[in-house]
Design an enzyme around this catalytic site. Structure first.
Site, PDB file in Angstrom:
ATOM      1  N   GLY A 107      -4.391  -4.480  -4.378  1.00  0.00           N
ATOM      2  CA  GLY A 107      -5.436  -3.496  -4.614  1.00  0.00           C
ATOM      3  C   GLY A 107      -4.793  -2.184  -4.979  1.00  0.00           C
ATOM      4  N   HIS A 108      -4.888  -1.816  -6.243  1.00  0.00           N
ATOM      5  CA  HIS A 108      -4.316  -0.540  -6.660  1.00  0.00           C
ATOM      6  C   HIS A 108      -5.449   0.454  -6.852  1.00  0.00           C
ATOM      7  CE1 HIS A 108      -0.660  -2.594  -7.154  1.00  0.00           C
ATOM      8  NE2 HIS A 108      -0.891  -3.119  -8.326  1.00  0.00           N
ATOM      9  N   GLN A 111       1.915  -6.334  -3.507  1.00  0.00           N
ATOM     10  CA  GLN A 111       2.345  -6.450  -2.106  1.00  0.00           C
ATOM     11  C   GLN A 111       3.713  -5.767  -1.951  1.00  0.00           C
ATOM     12  OE1 GLN A 111       1.203  -9.718  -3.580  1.00  0.00           O
ATOM     13  NE2 GLN A 111      -0.727  -8.729  -3.225  1.00  0.00           N
ATOM     14  N   ASP A 157       0.812  -1.218   0.000  1.00  0.00           N
ATOM     15  CA  ASP A 157       0.000   0.000   0.000  1.00  0.00           C
ATOM     16  C   ASP A 157       0.845   1.267   0.000  1.00  0.00           C
ATOM     17  OD1 ASP A 157      -2.292  -1.703   0.312  1.00  0.00           O
ATOM     18  OD2 ASP A 157      -1.720  -1.882   2.415  1.00  0.00           O
ATOM     19  N   LYS A 174       2.191   2.226  -5.017  1.00  0.00           N
ATOM     20  CA  LYS A 174       2.912   1.738  -6.210  1.00  0.00           C
ATOM     21  C   LYS A 174       2.086   1.951  -7.463  1.00  0.00           C
ATOM     22  CE  LYS A 174       3.108  -2.466  -4.758  1.00  0.00           C
ATOM     23  NZ  LYS A 174       2.687  -2.374  -3.367  1.00  0.00           N
TER      24      LYS A 174
HETATM   25  P1  IMP Z   1      -2.559 -12.924   1.508  1.00  0.00           P
HETATM   26  O1  IMP Z   1      -1.671 -12.348   0.465  1.00  0.00           O
HETATM   27  O2  IMP Z   1      -4.015 -12.690   1.253  1.00  0.00           O
HETATM   28  O3  IMP Z   1      -2.249 -14.383   1.787  1.00  0.00           O
HETATM   29  O4  IMP Z   1      -2.239 -12.159   2.884  1.00  0.00           O
HETATM   30  C1  IMP Z   1      -1.012 -12.302   3.548  1.00  0.00           C
HETATM   31  C2  IMP Z   1      -0.554 -10.993   4.167  1.00  0.00           C
HETATM   32  O5  IMP Z   1      -0.255 -10.072   3.138  1.00  0.00           O
HETATM   33  C3  IMP Z   1      -1.608 -10.319   5.051  1.00  0.00           C
HETATM   34  O6  IMP Z   1      -0.951  -9.660   6.117  1.00  0.00           O
HETATM   35  C4  IMP Z   1      -2.235  -9.299   4.119  1.00  0.00           C
HETATM   36  O7  IMP Z   1      -2.817  -8.223   4.824  1.00  0.00           O
HETATM   37  C5  IMP Z   1      -1.020  -8.871   3.323  1.00  0.00           C
HETATM   38  N1  IMP Z   1      -1.351  -8.354   2.003  1.00  0.00           N
HETATM   39  C6  IMP Z   1      -1.687  -9.056   0.902  1.00  0.00           C
HETATM   40  N2  IMP Z   1      -1.903  -8.238  -0.131  1.00  0.00           N
HETATM   41  C7  IMP Z   1      -1.685  -6.997   0.307  1.00  0.00           C
HETATM   42  C8  IMP Z   1      -1.715  -5.702  -0.329  1.00  0.00           C
HETATM   43  O8  IMP Z   1      -1.985  -5.531  -1.523  1.00  0.00           O
HETATM   44  N3  IMP Z   1      -1.424  -4.646   0.487  1.00  0.00           N
HETATM   45  C9  IMP Z   1      -1.086  -4.801   1.798  1.00  0.00           C
HETATM   46  N4  IMP Z   1      -1.046  -5.966   2.406  1.00  0.00           N
HETATM   47  C10 IMP Z   1      -1.331  -7.058   1.671  1.00  0.00           C
END
Ligand code: IMP
Length: 422
Positions: free
Chosen positions: A40-41, A222, A13, A16
């Protein structure tokens, strides 16, 4: 510099999407190399707000947009975003989806949810989109790939094999409902016709583009601290956002990458569980949350807020080979009388270190060592170059550059595409 990786340097977040959108204007190809609809962009461009989860940000500006083998794809989300492109007058033929990318199947979100429930207080705080279970099946070699959808017979066999095991897990271990072979097969076989035109050879396409001297952007989803190997395991995602993941996730050699732009917020946020040494306690946290709009794009969860953590950023510079930085959301810091920055960690034995601890227990117990920099009151709306920033804001940026020994190439001072100072 034809091949640039843009990578999140913190916990995700960082903004990017906006930086990639800006650089996409001068690029020919934009690629996503890992992750799935957990990303999520939010991008504000040409007066319209875009919220993308699966597609590379390049689609907004009509650039060839590649989803690589390292990604996991939810066909439903993908096709919704195809529809969104059509709705907004963009030809979706610009999208190329690797046949080697893995599909998120209906049991993946179900297992993600059940597993988090079961972990209780130890939960990871995932996005519940099935990301971890999809990558786990890929590693177990029982995953179902995009190309499998194109052959109904193979697809059926693979679903049958997977379901024989998944339903046992779901029903016996997680005590929840399993899935029906016929229903899943019908749904996924039904995607074939719509997915087929997008399926292509991502590796070949990108290789050719680089040979032709085109500008290729690799967009990490991420971020560094959520990297499966180099992040704060187990509070991480299940793929490799770090810059080298761009090579494996697309199918090019690491020698093809020319530069790595790290994107960091001027402060820090984290969604989900896990240690966060520069986390703020008290009213400044709410103030940052509110001013920075720190609400997750995918989950709607309020993001945890902290001050800038230079120890974690120094680590990001190292593991990604960051050659320059984009510092986003500097405007959110306007109005704080002073801005603390975490310059080192104090470990349990009282020693101080500028380096990110290699051992998880050291990190869990690390306490931030602060340096308090003077704040600024002025909004940054009027600045049209870095030189026009208020003195204290400019010094803040220079402090980061000195501490990390990396130039800050871009500074974000507002939500719109043009509010990035070079
Ligand atoms: P997962 O990717 O859904 O398995 O989540 C694993 C970890 O990555 C968790 O702490 C999520 O909150 C974090 N996470 C996954 N995608 C994002 C993102 O786009 N932004 C921020 N955190 C993310």
């Amino acid at each position: 510099m034809p091949a640039t990786v843009v990578v999140g340097a913190q916990w995700g977040d960082e903004g990017k999407g906006k930086i990639v959108d800006l650089l996409a204007q001068r690029s020919d190809v934009v690629c996503r190399y890992q992750g799935g609809p957990n990303a999520g962009h939010t991008i504000v461009a040409g007066g319209a707000t875009w919220k993308l989860r699966q597609m590379p940000t390049g689609v907004i500006s009509g650039k060839t947009s590649v989803i690589g083998a390292g990604c996991v794809v939810d066909p439903h989300v993908f096709l919704d975003e195809v529809d969104l492109l059509v709705e907004r007058g963009i030809d979706p033929a610009i999208v190329v989806l690797s046949g080697n990318a893995h599909l998120i199947m209906p049991w993946h979100p179900a297992i993600d949810q059940a597993s988090e429930r079961r972990l209780g207080k130890l939960q990871i705080g995932t996005t519940r989109r099935g990301i971890g279970p999809a990558y786990a099946d890929k590693a177990l070699r029982i995953g179902i790939r995009v190309q499998d959808v194109l052959d109904a017979k193979i697809l059926r066999q693979k679903i049958e094999v997977a379901l024989a095991e998944k339903n046992l897990w779901l029903e016996r271990i997680y005590e929840t409902d399993g899935f029906d072979l016929e229903e899943v097969w019908a749904e996924y076989a039904g995607y074939a016709e719509r997915l087929a035109p997008f399926v292509g050879d991502a590796s070949l396409l990108v290789d050719q583009a680089l040979r032709d001297g085109k500008e290729v952007l690799f967009e990490g989803a991420q971020a560094t601290m959520l990297d499966l190997d180099h992040g704060t395991y187990p509070f991480v995602t299940s793929s490799n956002p770090v810059a080298s993941g761009a090579a494996t996730g697309i199918g090019i050699g690491p020698t093809r990458i020319d530069r790595v732009l790290g994107v960091a917020k001027a402060y820090a946020t984290r969604v989900g569980e896990g240690p966060f040494p520069s986390e703020i306690e008290g009213p400044d946290r709410e103030r940052l949350q509110e001013r920075g709009g720190e609400l997750g794009t995918v989950t709607g969860r309020v993001r945890r807020c902290g001050w800038l953590d230079l120890v974690a950023l120094r680590y990001a510079v190292r593991v990604n080979g960051i050659t320059s930085l984009a510092l986003t959301k500097l405007d959110v810091l306007s109005g704080f009388p002073e801005v603390p920055v975490c310059v080192a960690y104090e470990l349990r034995d009282g020693t101080r270190t500028p380096h990110f601890p290699a051992h998880q227990s050291d990190f869990h117990h690390a306490r931030a060592v602060w340096e308090r920099l003077p704040g600024w009151d002025e909004p940054l709306d009027d600045a049209s170059s870095r030189d026009e920033l208020p003195d204290a804001a400019r010094r803040y940026v220079e402090f980061v550059e000195r501490a990390l020994e990396v130039p800050v190439e871009l500074v974000g001072v507002g939500a719109a595409r043009e509010r990035v100072l070079a």
